[in-house]
Design an enzyme around this catalytic site. Sequence first.
Site, PDB file in Angstrom:
ATOM      1  N   GLU A 430     -39.829 -12.112  -0.220  1.00 34.12           N
ATOM      2  CA  GLU A 430     -40.681 -11.378   0.706  1.00 34.12           C
ATOM      3  C   GLU A 430     -42.144 -11.672   0.372  1.00 34.12           C
ATOM      4  O   GLU A 430     -42.589 -11.467  -0.756  1.00 34.12           O
ATOM      5  CB  GLU A 430     -40.349  -9.890   0.509  1.00 34.12           C
ATOM      6  N   ASP A 503     -39.235  -6.498  -2.827  1.00 31.64           N
ATOM      7  CA  ASP A 503     -39.826  -5.455  -3.665  1.00 31.64           C
ATOM      8  C   ASP A 503     -38.891  -4.263  -3.793  1.00 31.64           C
ATOM      9  O   ASP A 503     -38.108  -3.980  -2.896  1.00 31.64           O
ATOM     10  CB  ASP A 503     -41.144  -4.973  -3.041  1.00 31.64           C
ATOM     11  N   ASP A 505     -39.164  -1.287  -3.257  1.00 31.23           N
ATOM     12  CA  ASP A 505     -39.681  -0.103  -2.562  1.00 31.23           C
ATOM     13  C   ASP A 505     -39.025   0.004  -1.188  1.00 31.23           C
ATOM     14  O   ASP A 505     -38.149  -0.796  -0.852  1.00 31.23           O
ATOM     15  CB  ASP A 505     -41.216  -0.168  -2.445  1.00 31.23           C
ATOM     16  N   ASP A 507     -40.112  -0.631   1.826  1.00 31.71           N
ATOM     17  CA  ASP A 507     -40.280  -1.820   2.671  1.00 31.71           C
ATOM     18  C   ASP A 507     -39.329  -2.932   2.256  1.00 31.71           C
ATOM     19  O   ASP A 507     -38.724  -3.600   3.091  1.00 31.71           O
ATOM     20  CB  ASP A 507     -41.717  -2.357   2.576  1.00 31.71           C
TER      21      ASP A 507
END
Length: 639
Positions: A430, A503, A505, A507
Amino acid sequence: MSDINTQHYDENQIQVLEGLEAVRKRPGMYIGSTSIRGLHHLVYEIVDNSIDEALAGACDEITVTLHKDGSCSVQDNGRGIPTAIHHKMGIPTPEVIFTVLHAGGKFGGEGYAISGGLHGVGASVVNALSEWLYYEDCYNGEKFTGSFERGKVKDPFKKVEKTDAHGLYVRFMPDKTVFDETEFDYTTLLNRLREQAFLNAGIKIIFNDERYDEKVSNTLHYEGGIVSFVEHLNAIKHCEVINQNVIYIKGKRDEYTTAEVAIQYNDTYNETIMTFANNIHTVEGGMHEIGFKSALSKVLNDYAKKLNLLKGEEKLTGDDVREGICAVVSVKLKEAQFEGQTKTKLGNSDIRSFVDSLVTQKLNEFLEENPAVCRSILEKSLAASRAREAARRARDLTRRKGALEGSGLPGKLWDCQEKRIDVTELYLVEGNSAGGSAKDARKSRFQAILPLRGKVLNVEKSRLDKVYANPSLIPIIQALGCGIGSDFDITKLRYGKVIIMADADVDGAHIQILLLTFFYRYMPKLIDEGHIYLAQPPLYKVSKGKQTYYAFSDEERDNYIELLGGKGIEAERYKGLGEMDPAQLWETTMNPETRTLLRVSIEDAMQCDEIFSLLMGEKVEPRRDFIQKNAVFVTNLDI
Ligand code: 28F
């Protein structure tokens, strides 16, 4: 009552014992398998008998209970089993029901007749495969009881008292020496019981689980029948419906042959058609399904022509008219023939023309009377048709440019030197900055890096033409080299491991899910065959002086802080992959010696469909829960 305990221990009964012995010797022949599926089959066999009694119009309530001791009971409020001595067997009818195998029945290889004429079929199989089975038969104002052990009479049939109650109660303990597993799964049974409640409008099924301190009970009761079924299917998928009211069609050919159809379109691009024959889920389809599909295509094409929505030779295909459809087709017939690999394909060819002409006539009438619904369905079909045409053109174009074939690799790909897929790995990363770190961190001999650009397309909400034009998906298709959808060819795959590195998180989780959805819909084989992985970057770096630890959870972080003790500890949270320097990224996430990879697996495609709808649907809460648990896709730990 005559003295039944001593009489007629003759040839018949020896045959009976031999019959049940055969069931115990080869249980798979009678219930499919001795796995958990076979175990659940026992419950279905008994419940089916209650449903037959309901179909005879004599019963409207069935209670199923899972008990603490591991047994299961089923009670109905039907007539109960007649208690006379059976003229042929010379023993009371209830004992016949529980001990005599029904030749030519379900397991005789001939398929079986319409429900309603088959009382008791299967009960003897359940009895043979149970450690014990106990029954209470309330018939004609009197209550009778009896019990068995592994199929053999223990407490003989006897009258106990007068009663106002009526119906049959059966409680059985699955034999642990027969089954691999004897713990019933509540959800599996619940789904099947719910299905039966939908298929038999008006029957109330109460399902209790008393095995744990917290007791669970569900009441399944749908006056709407298969109309409620379709509403339920559309509701669990969280899709907006196109035609507000479910279209319902019902018809009778003769005394024994009926068909029911319920249809509601939704705003997805998937097709959900569930078909049943005599309440049996015909997973492989068959004549009723063919009849339904051909009527649907014909009627909608005729209407589209009539309304001048089609030009010249243009036609809507079956796929066009079924895009976004949710339908249930249920037929009841005498002497149903079940064919196919799993005996779940209806073979009776006369049912095809019956369903076809019924649906043609009734659907025509309905659309005539509901022009607005007719329009919205046709518009959806036409949009599907145009999109399919656009997808074909897009595919031809990309093919001509060679863009999707292995030769044209995407510009952003940092490829590896190795070609053998047992060692090659592709990291889907990403963002560009993380891509840069990964490029510096990797071992270029066998690790390739593809940074993802822009937002990954939500394929659940778009059609094939969008996929072929999506700037984040095209490079993935190009890099993998194996094509998508009907062009998919796994022998062309260029990397053995496809590793999604996002990541840690929300997102990142979202991107993971979007990519998984893409692989699931367009390259499901990659998941099936275990090629898709999730990288597991750490959440924290805990250091003191020269000592450094990476923590993958809050708990682990706290442990390291305690371990290092004293002052001067730094516990930094990684916000993104880009924050790690290449050495850290290599050590924590990419080095095969030290990293943790989670292999993505799909246990059950059916369940998966629902999970994806859940994940990609509008409801945020369940999605967040799922992402946090990460439970279903991710099973094997590959270190
Ligand atoms: C918990 C499982 O099995 N219920 C049943 C009936 C009702 C009749 C029946 C069953 C008679 C001659 C076979 C009653 N009155 N629940 C059940 N409910 N079996 S099993 O009859 C069996 C046949 O041979 C029943 C009139 N006709 C049928």
